[in-house]
Scaffold this active site. Sequence first.
Site, PDB file in Angstrom:
ATOM      1  N   HIS A 185       7.802 -18.966-120.054  1.00 22.47           N
ATOM      2  CA  HIS A 185       7.284 -19.045-118.679  1.00 22.47           C
ATOM      3  C   HIS A 185       8.468 -19.046-117.705  1.00 22.47           C
ATOM      4  O   HIS A 185       9.230 -20.005-117.659  1.00 22.47           O
ATOM      5  CB  HIS A 185       6.468 -20.347-118.520  1.00 22.47           C
ATOM      6  CG  HIS A 185       5.923 -20.560-117.138  1.00 22.47           C
ATOM      7  ND1 HIS A 185       5.525 -21.782-116.667  1.00 22.47           N
ATOM      8  CD2 HIS A 185       5.685 -19.693-116.128  1.00 22.47           C
ATOM      9  CE1 HIS A 185       5.083 -21.673-115.430  1.00 22.47           C
ATOM     10  NE2 HIS A 185       5.174 -20.419-115.071  1.00 22.47           N
ATOM     11  N   GLY A 242      -0.877 -24.530-120.832  1.00 20.86           N
ATOM     12  CA  GLY A 242      -1.465 -25.805-120.387  1.00 20.86           C
ATOM     13  C   GLY A 242      -0.350 -26.756-120.012  1.00 20.86           C
ATOM     14  O   GLY A 242       0.376 -26.528-119.050  1.00 20.86           O
ATOM     15  N   HIS A 288      -4.546 -19.244-114.337  1.00 22.01           N
ATOM     16  CA  HIS A 288      -3.171 -19.017-114.816  1.00 22.01           C
ATOM     17  C   HIS A 288      -2.600 -20.206-115.559  1.00 22.01           C
ATOM     18  O   HIS A 288      -1.493 -20.134-116.078  1.00 22.01           O
ATOM     19  CB  HIS A 288      -2.257 -18.636-113.656  1.00 22.01           C
ATOM     20  CG  HIS A 288      -1.617 -19.798-112.952  1.00 22.01           C
ATOM     21  ND1 HIS A 288      -2.323 -20.861-112.448  1.00 22.01           N
ATOM     22  CD2 HIS A 288      -0.305 -20.058-112.665  1.00 22.01           C
ATOM     23  CE1 HIS A 288      -1.482 -21.709-111.878  1.00 22.01           C
ATOM     24  NE2 HIS A 288      -0.262 -21.258-111.995  1.00 22.01           N
ATOM     25  N   GLY A 289      -3.307 -21.319-115.580  1.00 26.43           N
ATOM     26  CA  GLY A 289      -2.771 -22.503-116.244  1.00 26.43           C
ATOM     27  C   GLY A 289      -3.759 -23.636-116.137  1.00 26.43           C
ATOM     28  O   GLY A 289      -4.956 -23.419-115.874  1.00 26.43           O
ATOM     29  N   LYS A 321      13.349 -27.018-121.448  1.00 31.52           N
ATOM     30  CA  LYS A 321      13.081 -26.965-120.007  1.00 31.52           C
ATOM     31  C   LYS A 321      14.360 -27.169-119.209  1.00 31.52           C
ATOM     32  O   LYS A 321      15.364 -27.594-119.762  1.00 31.52           O
ATOM     33  CB  LYS A 321      12.119 -28.102-119.628  1.00 31.52           C
ATOM     34  CG  LYS A 321      10.696 -27.894-120.067  1.00 31.52           C
ATOM     35  CD  LYS A 321       9.783 -28.914-119.454  1.00 31.52           C
ATOM     36  CE  LYS A 321       9.629 -28.756-117.976  1.00 31.52           C
ATOM     37  NZ  LYS A 321       8.898 -27.560-117.555  1.00 31.52           N
TER      38      LYS A 321
END
Lengths: 137, 486
Positions: free
Chosen positions: B240, B384, B409-410, B485
């Site tokens: 992402h 998610g 989109h999520g 992340k």
Amino acid sequence: MSHEVFEHTADLGVRVRAPDRAALYAESGQALFEILVDDLGAVRPATALEVAVAGDDAAYLLHDWLGELLYLFTARNLLLCAFDVRLAHSGLTGTVRGEVLDRTRHRLAHEVKAITYHGLEVRQDPGGWSAEFVVDI
Amino acid sequence: MAEALSIPLEPIDAWSWRIPRSYKPGMRVDGIVYADRALLELAGEEQALEQVANVAFLPGIQKASLAMPDIHWGYGFCIGGVCATDPEQGGVVSPGGVGYDINCGVRLVRTDLTLADARPHLTRLVNALFAAIPTGVGMGGRFVHQGEALARLLREGVDVLRRRGLATADDVECTESHGCLPDAEPAYLSERALERGYDQCGTIGSGNHFLEVQVVDRVEDPAKAEVMRIAEGQICVLIHSGSRGLGYQVCDDHLKVLRGVPERLGIQLPDRQLACAPVHSDEGRRYLGAMRAAANFAFCNRQLLLAQTREVFAEVFGKPWGALGMEQVYDVAHNIAKFEHHDVDGRSKLLCVHRKGATRAFPPGHPEIPARYRGIGQPVIVPGDMGRASWLLCGHEDAMARTFGTTCHGAGRVLSRTAAVKSARGRRIDQELFARGVLARARSREGLAEEQPDAYKDVDHVVEVVHGAHLSRKVARLRPLAVIKG
């Protein structure tokens, strides 16, 4: 002078208060870098730069001033910790101080993608000036 | 319901609600929100529904201002917002309807590895991914692009990387728009935008961006899953990210140009962030050319993230990535404006469709879907949160009439960033994730707190709505095993 972060679901909102408009812009710069860096106290005012921004609209001027400061961080890796703003006939000039990012001493907290126009506001209150802006995270 | 919220809402059916055009003078069409009662109430607690009404002010808007069930408060548009305008009716393009992170999106990669194959190597894998793939604020990477090399990337998208051996023909085919929006104009990017693109292609960034190793938890539709080469217990990777600093700068530059335009043209707007220009105007054309270039940069960013992921998997599992079956399932954009043909009042029109935190979900048979998926519909990837699940869906016929072929989109945020940090005080989110079986590596502890699972709605709940409303169909549920992340 003061600033606080207010609740926004996806991003971060900032509310700033200051006795005059020049101080309001300076305080807003401080608030922006507190979002970017974990401990702004660890940033030394080692180098100074002049930043000039043109414009008559007080809110757009805030946007563009913060946009310039964000650019100095994203493109020049400059972390800023001190802001001195002088209002000009049409726009402002700021002397900003800080140092180049050193990842051994500085911890970055947020990536600010941009200063948005959503809820962007600069107004004069009975006690001075206040501003609100939302940054995109 | 209407009493509980400050905005009038009329139920249309079990899954959709109308904000009537009469709510605010200046609305050109109704607002329609796809949600069940519980999700609608969450949206009503913030300014998201007001933003759906505000978007209805945009000139040339067709049918309705739409919101998906992962709706939440954004800037200008709500997140989860969809707006299609007709350029032949003075329709506008609004950079706020795309967002700063132009072509932020997600890419799903399958492998032949099973959970049993991967489990003994997971710690090494997540550490190697975290070491090799740049994450975090302002981090550059090993791929640098400037001058004509950058211009080529911006004009031609992922095919440039294919020619350099960094993408396969299958990767290109399995990317929305084949990884290239036509008519991109690098010349409309400022020096600052180009400068910010220098070393950021192939980097994840910060905020909600991530790279996750996942396992297919449950297959809901075996026939469709088989076409996507997806099976229960299989290891996948979800990426992402978006257009990084280059895209943010493009949006910022063009919003500045558009400042005076609405007033000059007599367009009344309730939020400065909705600044816009007619598609058929110099300002509109210039933004669209630059936006497409930034979108192509984002497709390339996710491609280079995939190339680096493949290298790490090959090293950790001791086999070339091809032998691990690391093939891309699909790549979707969720912040974009595109020109698409849609039926309006019985006529096919070429519309400018803005998707701000919403995903294209074209149905079976649509000519823009790769041949391999044409029988089942376009794959849709719905991340998610890093503790619960993500979903693989596919397009549904009804979405074309309802939402211009769009789905969620999520999961959508439910806690503000400040509230999430407050709730994480005294807790170790990484350790909590570990207890749930998820290895997390992040540059910033505060970032991890802001992105903790509780900050998001339950993606299963959101997916129930898009499935029930026929905006897309469930194919498989995936759960996270490891995440890196910023």
